[in-house]
Write a protein that holds these residues in place. Structure first.
Motif, mmCIF file in Angstrom:
data_model
loop_
_atom_site.group_PDB
_atom_site.id
_atom_site.type_symbol
_atom_site.label_atom_id
_atom_site.label_comp_id
_atom_site.label_asym_id
_atom_site.label_seq_id
_atom_site.Cartn_x
_atom_site.Cartn_y
_atom_site.Cartn_z
ATOM 1 N N PRO A 250 0.791 -1.243 0.000
ATOM 2 C CA PRO A 250 0.000 0.000 0.000
ATOM 3 C C PRO A 250 0.815 1.281 0.000
ATOM 4 O O PRO A 250 0.385 2.285 -0.571
ATOM 5 C CB PRO A 250 -0.833 -0.138 1.287
ATOM 6 N N THR A 251 1.991 1.273 0.642
ATOM 7 C CA THR A 251 2.805 2.485 0.672
ATOM 8 C C THR A 251 3.594 2.699 -0.616
ATOM 9 O O THR A 251 4.288 3.725 -0.759
ATOM 10 C CB THR A 251 3.796 2.442 1.849
ATOM 11 N N ARG A 252 3.525 1.731 -1.546
ATOM 12 C CA ARG A 252 4.176 1.811 -2.855
ATOM 13 C C ARG A 252 5.666 2.162 -2.725
ATOM 14 O O ARG A 252 6.123 3.197 -3.222
ATOM 15 C CB ARG A 252 3.495 2.841 -3.747
ATOM 16 N N PRO A 253 6.471 1.326 -2.046
ATOM 17 C CA PRO A 253 7.892 1.647 -1.824
ATOM 18 C C PRO A 253 8.698 1.768 -3.106
ATOM 19 O O PRO A 253 9.735 2.442 -3.121
ATOM 20 C CB PRO A 253 8.394 0.480 -0.957
ATOM 21 N N LEU A 254 8.253 1.117 -4.193
ATOM 22 C CA LEU A 254 8.964 1.209 -5.468
ATOM 23 C C LEU A 254 8.345 2.246 -6.399
ATOM 24 O O LEU A 254 8.691 2.313 -7.580
ATOM 25 C CB LEU A 254 8.992 -0.154 -6.162
ATOM 26 N N GLY A 255 7.441 3.042 -5.866
ATOM 27 C CA GLY A 255 6.805 4.071 -6.673
ATOM 28 C C GLY A 255 5.656 3.523 -7.504
ATOM 29 O O GLY A 255 5.168 2.411 -7.291
ATOM 30 N N THR A 256 5.233 4.319 -8.480
ATOM 31 C CA THR A 256 4.103 3.932 -9.337
ATOM 32 C C THR A 256 4.480 3.910 -10.806
ATOM 33 O O THR A 256 3.598 3.841 -11.671
ATOM 34 C CB THR A 256 2.915 4.894 -9.123
ATOM 35 N N GLY A 257 5.756 3.958 -11.111
ATOM 36 C CA GLY A 257 6.184 4.019 -12.497
ATOM 37 C C GLY A 257 6.652 2.692 -13.050
ATOM 38 O O GLY A 257 6.172 1.613 -12.671
ATOM 39 N N ALA A 260 8.011 -0.300 -10.633
ATOM 40 C CA ALA A 260 6.944 -1.024 -9.935
ATOM 41 C C ALA A 260 6.177 -1.922 -10.896
ATOM 42 O O ALA A 260 5.872 -3.078 -10.577
ATOM 43 C CB ALA A 260 5.995 -0.033 -9.264
ATOM 44 N N ASP A 261 5.844 -1.395 -12.081
ATOM 45 C CA ASP A 261 5.109 -2.199 -13.066
ATOM 46 C C ASP A 261 5.949 -3.384 -13.532
ATOM 47 O O ASP A 261 5.418 -4.484 -13.762
ATOM 48 C CB ASP A 261 4.721 -1.338 -14.271
ATOM 49 N N PHE A 262 7.250 -3.167 -13.686
ATOM 50 C CA PHE A 262 8.144 -4.233 -14.149
ATOM 51 C C PHE A 262 8.150 -5.405 -13.166
ATOM 52 O O PHE A 262 7.972 -6.566 -13.551
ATOM 53 C CB PHE A 262 9.550 -3.664 -14.326
ATOM 54 N N PHE A 263 8.349 -5.106 -11.887
ATOM 55 C CA PHE A 263 8.399 -6.180 -10.889
ATOM 56 C C PHE A 263 7.017 -6.772 -10.633
ATOM 57 O O PHE A 263 6.887 -7.962 -10.311
ATOM 58 C CB PHE A 263 9.021 -5.679 -9.591
ATOM 59 N N SER A 264 5.977 -5.959 -10.772
ATOM 60 C CA SER A 264 4.627 -6.494 -10.623
ATOM 61 C C SER A 264 4.315 -7.503 -11.729
ATOM 62 O O SER A 264 3.643 -8.513 -11.501
ATOM 63 C CB SER A 264 3.611 -5.345 -10.650
ATOM 64 N N PHE A 265 4.835 -7.243 -12.926
ATOM 65 C CA PHE A 265 4.639 -8.164 -14.060
ATOM 66 C C PHE A 265 5.456 -9.440 -13.887
ATOM 67 O O PHE A 265 4.931 -10.552 -13.965
ATOM 68 C CB PHE A 265 5.020 -7.467 -15.361
ATOM 69 N N LEU A 266 6.766 -9.271 -13.635
ATOM 70 C CA LEU A 266 7.623 -10.448 -13.494
ATOM 71 C C LEU A 266 7.264 -11.260 -12.257
ATOM 72 O O LEU A 266 7.436 -12.486 -12.239
ATOM 73 C CB LEU A 266 9.098 -10.030 -13.410
ATOM 74 N N GLY A 267 6.762 -10.606 -11.221
ATOM 75 C CA GLY A 267 6.444 -11.301 -9.982
ATOM 76 C C GLY A 267 5.077 -11.929 -9.944
ATOM 77 O O GLY A 267 4.741 -12.607 -8.963
ATOM 78 N N ASN A 268 4.281 -11.735 -10.985
ATOM 79 C CA ASN A 268 3.026 -12.485 -11.043
ATOM 80 C C ASN A 268 3.364 -13.969 -11.036
ATOM 81 O O ASN A 268 4.245 -14.408 -11.779
ATOM 82 C CB ASN A 268 2.246 -12.113 -12.302
ATOM 83 N N PRO A 269 2.711 -14.798 -10.209
ATOM 84 C CA PRO A 269 3.093 -16.213 -10.134
ATOM 85 C C PRO A 269 3.115 -16.929 -11.475
ATOM 86 O O PRO A 269 3.951 -17.814 -11.690
ATOM 87 C CB PRO A 269 2.023 -16.809 -9.211
ATOM 88 N N VAL A 270 2.225 -16.550 -12.388
ATOM 89 C CA VAL A 270 2.214 -17.185 -13.709
ATOM 90 C C VAL A 270 3.515 -16.879 -14.451
ATOM 91 O O VAL A 270 4.197 -17.785 -14.956
ATOM 92 C CB VAL A 270 0.999 -16.709 -14.529
#
Length: 446
Positions: A250-257, A260-270
């Protein structure tokens, strides 16, 4: 629509039918679960088309989140078993910790991994190592399966950033940092108690690991991958999934750019597990048609059975969610003023009725939120302890309507009767020890 106490009779009858159909009639669990889903829905008075809709949506909804993860994880596990990587990992763990503590190491590893990773995904990822340790040590799979599954389960319900505790903390107004801190404190006795149960049942129930795990068909020792290459297909997905949790915090430590999107994509379990598949390819000395086609096809054939059973468990859970069973249990228990034990009992009733720990946590937090002042939990650390009490209840108990029950049993070679003795009883022990730990904290801190 059936109302009142008859709803509990329907739930108990469904559980008895599942045990009887799989253990006595020897029907495949996939068929038994679907029949139970039809029976529960129709007997509870749902319209026939609603029953079918709940079954299909529950089946599809469960597999939309875990289906590809199971398939990719099974491929990784099979490749690591065939190329010798699983044996390399087992040897490395045993060399550091010794055979006597290898199962405890899996319990602790599971507890750490499940802080950022869903317990279903964590069990799939760590299963190759778990099976290899069982084969290498000569001990029952029952010991390792319960140790790992409960280690994963504990932090899944007690320690954010998994969604359930985060949602409950938000609903009840609990300080998230304190939930994390006290959640870790409560997790310690729960892991210890369930590990003790694992050691007891490991001596009573013998479950042999698959033949490939024991070394049959593996690559010759001189062709086995290095320790780093062997662990990479497991560790890299776990790290990526953990980074996604950091990025989505929730505090978005990696920002919103972009980062964050890169790790959110790669870190999706799929995505993470698919990368793990290719890391398993890379760890294999021989890169040819056998690896690329035959081993993958064999892994997928094994995954198909697990995926179908897991989806059928999700179908039953959805039907139970559609009936008034969960609402009846929740509202009935809310009438009693039981202090810190009330959130636990409501969550336990909801968990047992509909299968999902996350749903049980979120629903219970909404029910008890207006009751916190009357329960003596309205201020200070009260909301934090209420979140943890709900977490303890959401473990109690894991049985046939829980997809995690089927992931653990199918990846560990358990039959249904064994899974009830191992996974279900262990989750009950975890919940009871959890709420007693929270109660003791309440006596000290409130």
């Amino acid at each position: 629509m059936v109302q009142g106490g008859w709803l509990l009779v329907i739930l108990l009858a469904a559980i008895v039918f599942i045990i009887w159909g799989t253990a006595k009639l020897r029907l495949h669990a996939f068929l038994v679960l679907l029949l139970a889903a039809y029976g529960v829905g129709l007997v509870a008075g749902l319209p026939a088309n609603d029953v079918i809709g709940a079954i299909t949506s529950g089946f599809g909804g469960t597999l939309s989140s875990i289906g590809i993860v199971i398939a990719a994880g099974t491929i990784i596990g099979f490749i690591l078993e065939r190329n010798g990587g699983a044996r390399v990992m087992a040897d490395a763990v045993l060399k550091v910790l010794g055979e006597a503590r290898s199962a405890l190491a899996m319990a602790v590893t599971g507890a750490v991994v499940s802080i950022p990773v869903f317990c279903d995904s964590g069990f799939v990822i760590l299963s190759p190592l778990n099976r290899s340790l069982a084969a290498r040590s000569g001990k029952s799979m029952a010991l390792y399966a319960v140790a790992l599954s409960m280690g994963l389960y504990v932090t899944h319900v007690f320690v954010p950033p998994t969604p359930g505790p985060i949602a409950a903390a938000g609903t009840l107004g609990a300080d998230l940092g304190l939930v994390i801190l006290l959640g870790l404190v409560v997790s310690i006795p729960v892991v210890a108690a369930t590990y003790w149960y694992a050691t007891v049942m490991g001596r009573r129930i013998q479950i042999d690991p698959p033949a490939a795990t024991a070394g049959e068909g593996s690559e010759a020792p001189e062709r086995r991958p290095s320790v780093a290459a062997s662990f990479a297909p497991i560790l890299v997905p776990v790290i990526l999934i953990a980074l996604k949790s950091v990025a989505d915090y929730p505090t978005r430590p990696l920002g919103t750019g972009f980062v964050a999107d890169f790790f959110s994509f790669l870190g999706n379990p799929v995505t993470a597990l698919l990368l793990g598949v290719f890391l398993a390819f890379w760890a294999t000395a021989r890169w040819d048609e056998t690896v690329i086609r035959d081993w993958v096809e064999t892994g997928l054939r094994s995954a198909g059975n697990i995926i179908l059973i897991t989806g059928a468990g999700g179908a039953l859970g959805k039907v139970l969610q559609t009936t008034p069973i969960a609402d009846y249990l929740g509202t009935s228990l809310a009438a009693f003023n039981l202090g810190i034990f009330l959130p636990f009992l409501i969550a336990a009733a909801l968990k047992t009725a509909q299968g999902s720990s996350t749903v049980a946590i979120i629903t219970t937090s909404a029910i008890v939120s207006p009751l916190l002042p009357a329960l003596g939990l309205g201020g200070g650390l009260g909301p934090v302890l209420a979140v943890l009490a709900i977490g303890a209840g959401s473990m109690t108990v894991s049985h046939a309507n829980d997809s995690y029950f089927w992931v653990v049993s199918q990846f560990s070679g358990m039959n249904v009767a064994q899974a009830y003795r191992l996974q279900t009883v262990a989750s009950g022990i975890a919940g009871v020890v959890g709420i007693l730990s929270v109660w003791i904290l309440s006596l000290i801190l409130l």
